[in-house]
Design a protein around this motif. Structure first.
Motif, PDB file in Angstrom:
ATOM      1  N   UNK A  83      46.944  58.288  45.041  1.00 36.72           N
ATOM      2  CA  UNK A  83      48.013  57.529  44.993  1.00 36.72           C
ATOM      3  C   UNK A  83      48.823  57.311  46.241  1.00 36.72           C
ATOM      4  N   UNK A  84      49.324  55.473  46.046  1.00 33.45           N
ATOM      5  CA  UNK A  84      49.288  54.644  47.211  1.00 33.45           C
ATOM      6  C   UNK A  84      51.000  54.091  47.307  1.00 33.45           C
ATOM      7  N   UNK A  85      51.673  53.759  48.289  1.00 31.97           N
ATOM      8  CA  UNK A  85      52.545  53.570  47.688  1.00 31.97           C
ATOM      9  C   UNK A  85      52.858  52.008  48.120  1.00 31.97           C
ATOM     10  N   UNK A  86      53.729  51.626  46.852  1.00 33.80           N
ATOM     11  CA  UNK A  86      53.462  49.945  46.788  1.00 33.80           C
ATOM     12  C   UNK A  86      53.220  49.272  48.532  1.00 33.80           C
ATOM     13  N   UNK A  87      54.282  50.208  49.826  1.00 35.70           N
ATOM     14  CA  UNK A  87      54.244  49.082  50.983  1.00 35.70           C
ATOM     15  C   UNK A  87      52.787  49.107  51.320  1.00 35.70           C
ATOM     16  N   UNK A  88      52.403  50.420  50.941  1.00 33.30           N
ATOM     17  CA  UNK A  88      50.904  50.147  52.248  1.00 33.30           C
ATOM     18  C   UNK A  88      49.850  49.683  51.288  1.00 33.30           C
ATOM     19  N   UNK A  89      49.822  49.391  50.066  1.00 35.80           N
ATOM     20  CA  UNK A  89      49.108  48.455  49.299  1.00 35.80           C
ATOM     21  C   UNK A  89      48.349  47.119  49.950  1.00 35.80           C
ATOM     22  N   UNK A  90      47.123  47.621  50.567  1.00 37.02           N
ATOM     23  CA  UNK A  90      46.430  46.100  51.169  1.00 37.02           C
ATOM     24  C   UNK A  90      46.953  44.623  50.501  1.00 37.02           C
ATOM     25  N   UNK A  91      47.250  44.078  51.201  1.00 34.84           N
ATOM     26  CA  UNK A  91      47.561  42.526  50.927  1.00 34.84           C
ATOM     27  C   UNK A  91      45.733  41.842  50.545  1.00 34.84           C
ATOM     28  N   UNK A  92      45.103  41.976  50.549  1.00 34.77           N
ATOM     29  CA  UNK A  92      44.424  41.160  50.267  1.00 34.77           C
ATOM     30  C   UNK A  92      42.850  42.673  49.142  1.00 34.77           C
ATOM     31  N   UNK A  93      43.292  43.558  48.645  1.00 33.55           N
ATOM     32  CA  UNK A  93      43.416  44.646  47.667  1.00 33.55           C
ATOM     33  C   UNK A  93      42.960  43.907  46.845  1.00 33.55           C
ATOM     34  N   UNK A  94      42.835  44.513  45.907  1.00 34.05           N
ATOM     35  CA  UNK A  94      42.029  43.990  44.087  1.00 34.05           C
ATOM     36  C   UNK A  94      44.113  44.931  43.617  1.00 34.05           C
ATOM     37  N   UNK A  95      44.276  44.557  42.983  1.00 32.56           N
ATOM     38  CA  UNK A  95      45.551  44.949  42.603  1.00 32.56           C
ATOM     39  C   UNK A  95      45.293  43.897  40.921  1.00 32.56           C
ATOM     40  N   UNK A  96      45.343  45.393  40.132  1.00 31.45           N
ATOM     41  CA  UNK A  96      45.242  45.431  38.696  1.00 31.45           C
ATOM     42  C   UNK A  96      46.667  45.979  37.984  1.00 31.45           C
ATOM     43  N   UNK A  97      47.809  45.142  37.724  1.00 30.79           N
ATOM     44  CA  UNK A  97      48.791  44.709  37.258  1.00 30.79           C
ATOM     45  C   UNK A  97      48.473  45.144  35.560  1.00 30.79           C
ATOM     46  N   UNK A  98      48.316  46.293  34.678  1.00 26.36           N
ATOM     47  CA  UNK A  98      48.453  47.518  33.468  1.00 26.36           C
ATOM     48  C   UNK A  98      49.611  47.112  32.613  1.00 26.36           C
ATOM     49  N   UNK A  99      50.618  46.135  32.651  1.00 24.54           N
ATOM     50  CA  UNK A  99      51.580  46.341  31.903  1.00 24.54           C
ATOM     51  C   UNK A  99      51.466  45.011  30.819  1.00 24.54           C
ATOM     52  N   UNK A 100      52.894  45.018  29.902  1.00 19.66           N
ATOM     53  CA  UNK A 100      52.799  43.924  28.935  1.00 19.66           C
ATOM     54  C   UNK A 100      52.759  42.881  29.100  1.00 19.66           C
ATOM     55  N   UNK A 101      52.785  42.029  28.499  1.00 18.84           N
ATOM     56  CA  UNK A 101      52.240  39.988  28.739  1.00 18.84           C
ATOM     57  C   UNK A 101      53.624  39.498  28.670  1.00 18.84           C
ATOM     58  N   UNK A 102      54.959  40.918  28.310  1.00 20.07           N
ATOM     59  CA  UNK A 102      55.982  39.791  28.142  1.00 20.07           C
ATOM     60  C   UNK A 102      57.238  40.715  30.134  1.00 20.07           C
ATOM     61  N   UNK A 103      56.473  41.986  30.360  1.00 23.65           N
ATOM     62  CA  UNK A 103      56.525  42.088  31.966  1.00 23.65           C
ATOM     63  C   UNK A 103      56.030  41.754  32.852  1.00 23.65           C
ATOM     64  N   UNK A 104      54.374  41.212  33.045  1.00 23.17           N
ATOM     65  CA  UNK A 104      54.418  40.252  33.173  1.00 23.17           C
ATOM     66  C   UNK A 104      54.500  39.002  33.863  1.00 23.17           C
ATOM     67  N   UNK A 105      55.113  38.607  32.753  1.00 21.29           N
ATOM     68  CA  UNK A 105      55.045  37.225  32.526  1.00 21.29           C
ATOM     69  C   UNK A 105      56.628  36.362  33.771  1.00 21.29           C
ATOM     70  N   UNK A 106      57.433  37.816  33.358  1.00 18.47           N
ATOM     71  CA  UNK A 106      59.102  37.847  34.162  1.00 18.47           C
ATOM     72  C   UNK A 106      58.448  38.462  36.105  1.00 18.47           C
ATOM     73  N   UNK A 107      57.761  38.525  36.102  1.00 18.62           N
ATOM     74  CA  UNK A 107      57.711  39.040  37.798  1.00 18.62           C
ATOM     75  C   UNK A 107      55.301  40.020  38.072  1.00 18.62           C
ATOM     76  N   UNK A 108      55.951  39.447  38.777  1.00 19.83           N
ATOM     77  CA  UNK A 108      54.154  39.997  39.229  1.00 19.83           C
ATOM     78  C   UNK A 108      53.336  39.868  40.859  1.00 19.83           C
TER      79      UNK A 108
END
Length: 107
Positions: A5-30
């Motif tokens: 696990x990694x804190x959100x603050x430490x995710x590299x800016x050029x990292x591959x970020x996979x968002x696995x939330x549902x469509x309505x969650x994605x649309x609201x903010x990602x």
């Protein structure tokens, strides 16, 4: 199997970020550079996830992403759970966008 696990603050800016939330969650903010594959679709779309780099998996608070990261690691991928999910991402003032034309938020 323990999932890294990694804190959100430490995710590299050029990292591959996979968002696995549902469509309505994605649309609201990602995250602007995130790739969206809902958890319910990951098994059928796993070939879209790179196998040659670390994948940072995020959901709303970290539960679904932990499951997906564990599964990807079992497949031999290098996956890391984003601890606290998009709530922590927003709390760390990381960039977010929405698909609605309104300010982004974590749904």
């Amino acid at each position: 199997m323990t999932v890294p696990e990694i804190p959100a603050s430490d995710v590299p800016t050029d990292g591959y970020l996979l968002d696995v939330r549902e469509q309505d969650e994605w649309v609201a903010g990602h995250a602007p550079e995130a790739v969206h594959i809902p958890m319910t679709q990951i098994q059928g779309r796993v070939e879209e996830v790179p196998g040659d780099r670390t994948v940072y998996v995020v959901c709303r608070v970290g539960g679904r992403s932990l499951q997906v990261a564990a599964w990807l690691n079992q497949l031999g991928r290098e996956a890391v759970n984003v601890d606290g999910g998009m709530q922590s991402w927003a709390g760390a003032s990381r960039p977010m966008v929405s698909e609605t034309g309104h300010p982004p938020f974590v749904a």
